[in-house]
Design a protein around this motif. Structure first.
Motif, PDB file in Angstrom:
ATOM      1  N   HIS A 224      -0.716   5.188  -5.453  1.00  0.00           N
ATOM      2  CA  HIS A 224      -0.287   5.664  -4.140  1.00  0.00           C
ATOM      3  C   HIS A 224      -0.498   4.607  -3.068  1.00  0.00           C
ATOM      4  N   GLN A 225       0.472   4.528  -2.172  1.00  0.00           N
ATOM      5  CA  GLN A 225       0.336   3.624  -1.034  1.00  0.00           C
ATOM      6  C   GLN A 225       0.601   4.397   0.237  1.00  0.00           C
ATOM      7  N   VAL A 226       0.128   3.848   1.342  1.00  0.00           N
ATOM      8  CA  VAL A 226       0.628   4.327   2.622  1.00  0.00           C
ATOM      9  C   VAL A 226       1.185   3.112   3.350  1.00  0.00           C
ATOM     10  N   GLU A 227       2.458   3.237   3.709  1.00  0.00           N
ATOM     11  CA  GLU A 227       3.133   2.180   4.448  1.00  0.00           C
ATOM     12  C   GLU A 227       2.941   2.454   5.926  1.00  0.00           C
ATOM     13  N   GLY A 228       2.825   1.419   6.726  1.00  0.00           N
ATOM     14  CA  GLY A 228       2.776   1.601   8.170  1.00  0.00           C
ATOM     15  C   GLY A 228       3.796   0.680   8.805  1.00  0.00           C
TER      16      GLY A 228
ATOM     17  N   TYR B 255       5.333   2.968  -8.337  1.00  0.00           N
ATOM     18  CA  TYR B 255       5.283   2.774  -9.798  1.00  0.00           C
ATOM     19  C   TYR B 255       5.370   1.295 -10.168  1.00  0.00           C
ATOM     20  N   ARG B 256       4.493   0.898 -11.084  1.00  0.00           N
ATOM     21  CA  ARG B 256       4.586  -0.456 -11.633  1.00  0.00           C
ATOM     22  C   ARG B 256       4.017  -0.452 -13.044  1.00  0.00           C
ATOM     23  N   ALA B 257       4.607  -1.272 -13.918  1.00  0.00           N
ATOM     24  CA  ALA B 257       4.134  -1.331 -15.302  1.00  0.00           C
ATOM     25  C   ALA B 257       2.856  -2.158 -15.363  1.00  0.00           C
TER      26      ALA B 257
ATOM     27  N   PRO C 286       7.639 -11.530   1.205  1.00  0.00           N
ATOM     28  CA  PRO C 286       8.983 -11.867   1.687  1.00  0.00           C
ATOM     29  C   PRO C 286       9.351 -11.094   2.950  1.00  0.00           C
ATOM     30  N   PHE C 287       8.738  -9.906   3.124  1.00  0.00           N
ATOM     31  CA  PHE C 287       9.174  -9.039   4.240  1.00  0.00           C
ATOM     32  C   PHE C 287       8.315  -9.193   5.474  1.00  0.00           C
ATOM     33  N   THR C 288       7.326 -10.097   5.465  1.00  0.00           N
ATOM     34  CA  THR C 288       6.540 -10.340   6.678  1.00  0.00           C
ATOM     35  C   THR C 288       6.347 -11.830   6.895  1.00  0.00           C
ATOM     36  N   GLU C 289       6.217 -12.192   8.155  1.00  0.00           N
ATOM     37  CA  GLU C 289       5.959 -13.598   8.502  1.00  0.00           C
ATOM     38  C   GLU C 289       5.321 -13.646   9.883  1.00  0.00           C
TER      39      GLU C 289
ATOM     40  N   LEU D 153      -5.092  -3.920   1.025  1.00  0.00           N
ATOM     41  CA  LEU D 153      -3.795  -3.815   1.718  1.00  0.00           C
ATOM     42  C   LEU D 153      -3.136  -5.160   1.915  1.00  0.00           C
ATOM     43  N   GLY D 154      -1.823  -5.089   2.110  1.00  0.00           N
ATOM     44  CA  GLY D 154      -1.035  -6.237   2.521  1.00  0.00           C
ATOM     45  C   GLY D 154      -0.425  -5.907   3.871  1.00  0.00           C
ATOM     46  N   SER D 155      -0.207  -6.945   4.684  1.00  0.00           N
ATOM     47  CA  SER D 155       0.282  -6.651   6.030  1.00  0.00           C
ATOM     48  C   SER D 155       0.923  -7.891   6.635  1.00  0.00           C
ATOM     49  N   GLY D 156       1.478  -7.737   7.826  1.00  0.00           N
ATOM     50  CA  GLY D 156       2.034  -8.895   8.505  1.00  0.00           C
ATOM     51  C   GLY D 156       2.992  -8.476   9.607  1.00  0.00           C
ATOM     52  N   MET D 157       3.585  -9.493  10.232  1.00  0.00           N
ATOM     53  CA  MET D 157       4.609  -9.239  11.248  1.00  0.00           C
ATOM     54  C   MET D 157       5.952  -9.102  10.514  1.00  0.00           C
TER      55      MET D 157
ATOM     56  N   ARG E  24      10.448   3.273  -7.172  1.00  0.00           N
ATOM     57  CA  ARG E  24      10.051   2.356  -6.097  1.00  0.00           C
ATOM     58  C   ARG E  24       8.708   1.703  -6.437  1.00  0.00           C
ATOM     59  N   THR E  25       8.653   0.389  -6.215  1.00  0.00           N
ATOM     60  CA  THR E  25       7.445  -0.357  -6.578  1.00  0.00           C
ATOM     61  C   THR E  25       6.455  -0.389  -5.424  1.00  0.00           C
ATOM     62  N   HIS E  26       6.896   0.067  -4.261  1.00  0.00           N
ATOM     63  CA  HIS E  26       6.034   0.118  -3.087  1.00  0.00           C
ATOM     64  C   HIS E  26       6.639   1.093  -2.087  1.00  0.00           C
ATOM     65  N   THR E  27       5.901   1.432  -1.032  1.00  0.00           N
ATOM     66  CA  THR E  27       6.451   2.357  -0.038  1.00  0.00           C
ATOM     67  C   THR E  27       7.256   1.611   1.029  1.00  0.00           C
ATOM     68  N   SER E  28       7.357   0.287   0.906  1.00  0.00           N
ATOM     69  CA  SER E  28       8.068  -0.496   1.930  1.00  0.00           C
ATOM     70  C   SER E  28       9.531  -0.084   2.150  1.00  0.00           C
ATOM     71  N   PRO E  29      10.282   0.375   1.109  1.00  0.00           N
ATOM     72  CA  PRO E  29      11.663   0.793   1.400  1.00  0.00           C
ATOM     73  C   PRO E  29      11.741   1.887   2.471  1.00  0.00           C
ATOM     74  N   VAL E  30      10.679   2.643   2.661  1.00  0.00           N
ATOM     75  CA  VAL E  30      10.713   3.687   3.703  1.00  0.00           C
ATOM     76  C   VAL E  30      10.766   3.061   5.096  1.00  0.00           C
ATOM     77  N   GLN E  31      10.308   1.813   5.214  1.00  0.00           N
ATOM     78  CA  GLN E  31      10.477   1.092   6.495  1.00  0.00           C
ATOM     79  C   GLN E  31      11.952   1.062   6.865  1.00  0.00           C
ATOM     80  N   ILE E  32      12.790   0.630   5.892  1.00  0.00           N
ATOM     81  CA  ILE E  32      14.219   0.493   6.163  1.00  0.00           C
ATOM     82  C   ILE E  32      14.835   1.852   6.489  1.00  0.00           C
TER      83      ILE E  32
ATOM     84  N   ALA F 163       3.696  -4.452  10.044  1.00  0.00           N
ATOM     85  CA  ALA F 163       3.785  -3.488   8.947  1.00  0.00           C
ATOM     86  C   ALA F 163       2.593  -3.700   8.033  1.00  0.00           C
ATOM     87  N   PHE F 164       2.244  -2.671   7.302  1.00  0.00           N
ATOM     88  CA  PHE F 164       1.177  -2.817   6.303  1.00  0.00           C
ATOM     89  C   PHE F 164       1.426  -1.849   5.165  1.00  0.00           C
ATOM     90  N   GLY F 165       0.854  -2.181   4.012  1.00  0.00           N
ATOM     91  CA  GLY F 165       0.908  -1.281   2.855  1.00  0.00           C
ATOM     92  C   GLY F 165      -0.492  -1.202   2.276  1.00  0.00           C
ATOM     93  N   ILE F 166      -1.070   0.018   2.302  1.00  0.00           N
ATOM     94  CA  ILE F 166      -2.458   0.184   1.854  1.00  0.00           C
ATOM     95  C   ILE F 166      -2.482   0.962   0.542  1.00  0.00           C
TER      96      ILE F 166
END
Ligand code: DAH
Length: 357
Positions: free
Chosen positions: A211-215, A198-200, A254-257, A285-289, A171-179, A309-312
């Motif tokens: 490490h990230q924490v998704e909210g 993980y990312r190259a 793509p997942f927030t607007e 962090l990245g975040s959005g509606m 997983r490249t981010h913790t965002s899939p845990v949202q789903i 949602a946010f990813g820190i």
């Protein structure tokens, strides 16, 4: 009879252990021992002789038996003395210096931020580190052709030819845990998900695993204002200050607007990293509606529920809070570094007891 007596009494006196003693007992007073043989001779004697020899033989037997018992007790005492002499323990010796390990700054930062979000009503959710590309991308509104897939420097799992299972990625981010959380728990929902991603990528602020924490907060009346307040409160609590200079930048995911990225003011001078001063900004962090398509992918009606949602980046938070200038050192396993930056593992962070000491 006197010969027998002196022979066996001296053998008993010289016996080295219980086995030797048993051999002597059998030879002397056993059923076929010398004393028994002598007793058989009583029959051939005259009654007068028998009256003298009989009691004398019994006395001899008793004497040898008593000597055996006494010697056996003596041997047991000696064995105990020997054990006491060799198996001793000096209970007054000082104990070994304690060698407890330390908590890695990433673990410490994770505990701290979990305590903060728990106070705001977020529970902790988890998801797999190896996930399908559907959870990692498609469900988050990143379809196959989308440039974000290429930008993420994804590690794909090897697939043998002819294996037609869906592709899996680290997983490249913790965002899939949202789903996954929406599927499991529905709405309303308030979760955080801390974990490895993980990312190259590799430089002073990037490592291939980090490490990230998704909210994620979903409800019927959530706005961007709730997002901003939550993030500002979090950052102040985490850095244990009344004010932190934050920069909210309009961005695109793509997942927030709409989307926003948040940077913290910092300086990197002479190899030291300081928060709250200088002319540099570190993106944390990245975040959005949450995009309606993402809410729908999680099985929830986007016409009823919306949320933020946010990813820190946890490692970045730890770098800033504890002034650690190079992310790569986090994963070198250098004991000197771990001892220097590690935390006491029994000091659990809490908002009441203090986050970091
Ligand atoms: N998943 C993004 C990344 O890894 C971070 C992120 C941005 C997460 C915006 C979010 C969000 O939940 O709303 O770069």
């Amino acid at each position: 009879m006197d010969d027998l007596k002196s022979k066996y009494l001296s053998q008993i006196a010289d016996a080295a252990d219980e086995n030797a003693l048993e051999t002597i007992r059998v030879a002397a007073v056993g059923k076929k021992g010398e004393v028994a043989l002598k007793m058989r001779e009583l029959g051939k004697m005259t009654p007068e002789e028998r009256q003298v020899a009989g009691p004398a033989l019994n006395a001899l037997k008793n004497e040898i038996n008593s000597a055996l018992v006494a010697k056996k007790a003596g041997l047991a005492d000696a064995a105990l003395d020997e054990r006491l002499r060799t198996e001793w323990l000096d209970v007054t010796l000082p104990t070994r210096a304690s060698r407890t390990g330390t908590l890695h700054p990433v673990s410490q930062a994770s505990e701290e931020l979990t305590a903060i979000f728990a106070e705001m009503g977020f529970s902790v959710a988890e998801g797999p580190r190896i996930d399908t590309d559907w959870y990692n991308f498609d469900a988050l509104n990143i379809p196959g052709h989308h440039p974000a897939r290429a930008e993420m420097d994804t590690f794909y799992m090897h697939r043998a030819e002819g294996d037609d299972r869906p592709p899996h990625v680290l997983r490249t981010h913790t965002s899939p845990v949202q789903i996954r959380s929406m599927e499991k728990m529905g709405a309303p929902l308030r979760i955080i998900c801390p974990g490895g991603v993980y990312r190259a990528d590799y430089d002073q602020t990037h490592t291939p695993m980090f490490h990230q924490v998704e909210g994620l907060a979903l409800d019927t009346d959530i706005s961007m204002a709730n997002l901003k307040w939550t993030l500002e409160e979090f950052v102040k609590s985490f850095f244990e200050v009344d004010d932190v200079e934050l920069r909210f930048r309009a961005s695109h995911f793509p997942f927030t607007e709409p989307s926003a990225e948040v940077d913290i003011r910092c300086s990197w001078k002479d190899g030291t990293l300081k928060i709250g001063e200088g002319d540099d900004w570190m993106e944390i962090l990245g975040s959005g509606m949450v995009h309606p398509k993402v809410i729908a992918a999680g099985g929830i009606d986007p016409d009823v529920y919306q949320g933020f949602a946010f990813g820190i980046g946890i490692d970045r938070l730890a770098m800033l809070k504890y002034g650690i200038p190079d992310l790569r050192a986090f994963f070198d396993s250098d004991l000197r570094w771990l001892r220097h930056y590690g935390f006491q593992c029994l000091d659990m962070p809490s908002l009441h007891g203090g986050l970091s000491r």
